[in-house]
Design an enzyme around this catalytic site. Structure first.
Site, short mmCIF file in Angstrom:
data_model
loop_
_atom_site.label_atom_id
_atom_site.label_comp_id
_atom_site.label_asym_id
_atom_site.label_seq_id
_atom_site.Cartn_x
_atom_site.Cartn_y
_atom_site.Cartn_z
CG LEU A 9 -1.80 -1.36 1.28
CD1 LEU A 9 -2.65 -1.10 2.43
CD2 LEU A 9 -2.65 -1.74 0.10
NE ARG A 16 1.57 13.68 9.64
CZ ARG A 16 1.93 12.66 10.74
NH1 ARG A 16 2.82 13.23 11.52
NH2 ARG A 16 1.51 11.48 10.68
N GLY A 137 -4.41 1.77 15.36
CA GLY A 137 -5.38 0.65 15.61
C GLY A 137 -5.03 -0.28 16.68
CG ASN A 167 -2.88 -3.08 12.40
OD1 ASN A 167 -2.22 -4.11 12.20
ND2 ASN A 167 -3.70 -2.52 11.53
CG ASN A 225 3.39 9.12 9.05
OD1 ASN A 225 2.80 8.52 7.84
ND2 ASN A 225 3.30 8.37 10.19
CG ASN A 375 58.23 11.39 -9.82
OD1 ASN A 375 57.73 12.19 -9.71
ND2 ASN A 375 59.09 10.98 -8.74
CB ALA A 378 54.70 19.86 -7.42
CE1 TYR A 385 36.14 20.61 -24.04
CE2 TYR A 385 36.38 22.53 -22.41
CZ TYR A 385 35.47 21.66 -23.31
OH TYR A 385 34.42 22.17 -23.82
CB SER A 403 57.82 21.13 -10.32
OG SER A 403 58.12 20.01 -9.65
C1 UD1 Z 1 -3.21 1.89 9.67
C2 UD1 Z 1 -4.24 0.98 10.34
C3 UD1 Z 1 -3.95 1.05 11.86
C4 UD1 Z 1 -2.56 0.66 12.13
C5 UD1 Z 1 -1.61 1.80 11.39
C6 UD1 Z 1 -0.19 1.69 11.60
C7 UD1 Z 1 -6.17 0.87 9.06
C8 UD1 Z 1 -7.52 1.46 8.66
N1 UD1 Z 1 -5.45 1.54 10.05
O1 UD1 Z 1 -3.74 3.46 10.20
O2 UD1 Z 1 -4.62 0.30 12.36
O3 UD1 Z 1 -2.15 0.93 13.52
O4 UD1 Z 1 -2.05 1.79 9.74
O5 UD1 Z 1 0.68 2.66 11.05
O6 UD1 Z 1 -5.85 0.17 7.96
N2 UD1 Z 1 -2.91 3.69 2.20
C9 UD1 Z 1 -3.45 3.75 0.83
N3 UD1 Z 1 -4.63 4.12 0.69
C10 UD1 Z 1 -5.50 4.71 1.26
C11 UD1 Z 1 -4.84 4.76 2.74
C12 UD1 Z 1 -3.68 4.30 2.95
O7 UD1 Z 1 -2.51 3.19 0.07
O8 UD1 Z 1 -6.71 4.95 1.04
C13 UD1 Z 1 -1.63 3.60 2.43
C14 UD1 Z 1 -0.89 4.57 3.03
O9 UD1 Z 1 -0.02 5.19 1.91
C15 UD1 Z 1 0.19 3.98 4.16
C16 UD1 Z 1 -0.68 2.66 4.63
O10 UD1 Z 1 -1.97 2.59 3.65
O11 UD1 Z 1 1.49 3.22 3.45
C17 UD1 Z 1 -1.24 3.05 6.04
O12 UD1 Z 1 -2.03 4.41 5.89
P1 UD1 Z 1 -2.15 5.32 6.99
O13 UD1 Z 1 -2.95 6.50 6.56
O14 UD1 Z 1 -0.72 5.92 7.45
O15 UD1 Z 1 -2.67 4.18 8.32
P2 UD1 Z 1 -3.71 4.72 9.23
O16 UD1 Z 1 -5.05 4.78 8.50
O17 UD1 Z 1 -3.17 5.68 10.06
CA CA Z 2 -0.15 5.92 9.80
#
Ligand code: UD1
Ligand code: CA
Length: 456
Positions: A9, A16, A137, A167, A225, A375, A378, A385, A403
């Site tokens: 993902l 940020r 989470g 998580n 982040n 050799n 210096a 060029y 030198s």
């Molecule tokens: C998510 C988890 C949370 C966990 C946390 C760890 C869910 C709902 N929550 O939180 O339980 O503790 O990660 O960091 O899954 N991304 C996409 N598409 C989207 C949203 C996110 O590709 O629509 C990707 C982001 O680029 C990132 C990852 O998913 O790489 C996590 O997204 P982020 O928004 O950081 O996670 P949280 O919702 O904060």
């Molecule tokens: Ca996150």
């Protein structure tokens, strides 16, 4: 085991980071964050790697154009569950899927392997205990300790917010179930997002086993982040490389002051002083010593060679028992044979220098072939060029260049030739002869006075 799909993902915007560069293209150890995750995925030898991208998509794809990746666009970022839904059409029906996060560069291959090993008939989650779990989470377990659900921070009750097991976002499961669960999740929650984490409660309802494996290595699950996260992870990454080098017997004067941005291979009894940066592929032979403050990129340095402080080396091969620096600059295309000396404020570019030759001070030698036991005095300059074209200088075995000489290329200095100091040589110099070309007469003006300061 080979029936594995991996979904990474990486659609998040990375607001940020305050950068025009997509978040996952920022680097750790000079490799894009996403590159680290892709390398971890490849190490698991999956059937397929799918990257869900969004923000800055084309640039992300271009950066990994040589990798075998299925790219899936998530135009609107409606949550992690929504992101995985976009990948569903590409998943193999009879395989298992490992979900990785594209912004977690230090992801641990072994932890992934353990999750994958269970994903055949279970939902396996990687969790960790976080002192301050705010924002994450929470892993909700029953009194027996069985995982019942993941509740996002914003949806959690005060009681659930006290849970410190969180998580990581990394999980693995069978594809058939994943597909079924993702068809049943909704965005009826505090963030109006489709949560991947909602599949945990669905698995429990379906009586599919759910296991959460707790990792103790927080860095391996830390997502990036902000630039402060990036800086911190860079230090962790460098510390781990330094520790690995120490373990193999490399002497590091200070393991906190070395940066490896690529691959560094070391032989036995190698010593590296403080503040050195290694880039690309660098190989150091046995007993090589690197002085403080050197920057060394794509180089092979053979046994026993010493690099003195403040030396900059780029795309160069150096033979055995040579001495380079301090303050030397070796530019691309340079090769030095064994027992060569290159001293301070010497610049070499695309120069091939044979055994036992010395260029000890303040010289520029470019586009040159230098024979054995030459050799170069210096302040010698090869004028390679003319403002439009570049030409080669050939200095044959045993030649001695006085030198402050200029050798205007194309030119050949013959075997054992001597060039007198201060000469501007524009024609080939014959072997075994003394060649000079400088102002004929030395004059002295007796009684000459130095200028005096004018009084105001
Ligand atoms: C998510 C988890 C949370 C966990 C946390 C760890 C869910 C709902 N929550 O939180 O339980 O503790 O990660 O960091 O899954 N991304 C996409 N598409 C989207 C949203 C996110 O590709 O629509 C990707 C982001 O680029 C990132 C990852 O998913 O790489 C996590 O997204 P982020 O928004 O950081 O996670 P949280 O919702 O904060
Ligand atoms: Ca996150």
């Amino acid at each position: 085991m080979n029936k594995l799909n991996i979904v990474i993902l990486a659609a998040g915007k990375g607001t940020r980071m305050h950068s025009d560069l997509p978040k996952v293209l920022h680097t750790v150890g000079a490799k894009p964050i996403l590159g680290h995750v892709i390398d971890c995925a490849k190490a698991l030898q999956p059937k397929k790697i799918i990257v869900v991208y969004g923000f800055g998509g084309e640039r992300v794809k271009e950066a990994f154009s040589t990798e075998e990746i299925t790219w899936v666009n998530q135009a609107e970022q409606d949550g992690t569950g929504h992101a995985v839904q976009q990948a569903l059409p590409y998943l193999d029906a009879d395989a298992d899927t490992l979900i990785l996060l594209g912004d977690v560069p230090l992801v641990d291959v072994n932890a992934c392997k353990r999750l994958v090993a269970q994903a055949d008939n279970k939902l396996a989650i990687l969790s960790f205990n976080k002192a301050d779990p705010t924002g994450y989470g929470r892993i909700v377990r029953n009194v027996k300790g069985d995982v019942r659900a993941i509740v996002e921070h914003k949806d959690a009750t005060d009681e659930q917010r006290k849970i410190v097991e969180v998580n990581t976002g990394i999980m693995a499961m069978p594809n058939a179930q994943l597909k079924n669960w993702l068809s049943r999740i909704s965005n009826n929650n505090a963030q109006r997002e489709y949560y991947l984490t909602d599949i945990v409660a669905l698995a429990v309802a379906d009586e599919v086993g759910v296991v959460a494996e707790i990792t103790n290595d927080e860095w391996s699950v830390t997502g990036i982040n902000a630039k402060s996260d990036l800086a911190q992870i860079e230090r962790v990454y460098q510390t781990r490389i330094a520790q690995a080098l120490l373990q193999k017997g490399v002497t590091l004067k200070d393991p906190a002051r070395i940066d490896v941005r690529g691959d560094l291979q070391c032989g036995r009894d190698v010593e590296v002083d403080v503040n050195c940066v290694f880039e690309g592929n660098v190989s150091l032979g046995d007993r090589v010593t690197i002085g403080a403050h050197c920057v060394i990129k794509n180089a092979v340095i053979a046994t026993g060679t010493q690099i003195a402080p403040f030396t900059h080396i780029d795309d160069t091969a150096i033979g055995e028992n040579s001495r380079i620096g301090p303050f030397a600059r070796l530019r691309p295309g340079t090769t030095l044979a064994s027992d060569t000396h290159v001293g301070n404020f010497v610049e070499l570019k695309n120069a091939q220098v044979d055994v036992g030759s010395k260029i000890n001070h303040l010289s520029y030698v470019g586009d040159s072939t230098v024979g054995k036991s030459v050799n170069i005095g210096a302040g010698t300059i090869t004028c390679n060029y003319d403002g439009a074209n570049k030409f080669r200088t050939v200095i044959e075995d045993g030649a001695f260049i006085g030198s402050d000489s200029q050798l205007v290329a194309p030119i050949t200095i013959g075997k054992n030739a001597t060039i007198a100091a201060g000469s501007t040589i524009t024609k080939d110099a014959p072997a075994d002869a003394l060649t000079f070309c400088r102002a004929k007469d030395q004059k002295s003006i007796v009684g000459w006075k130095r200028p005096q300061k004018i009084k105001k």
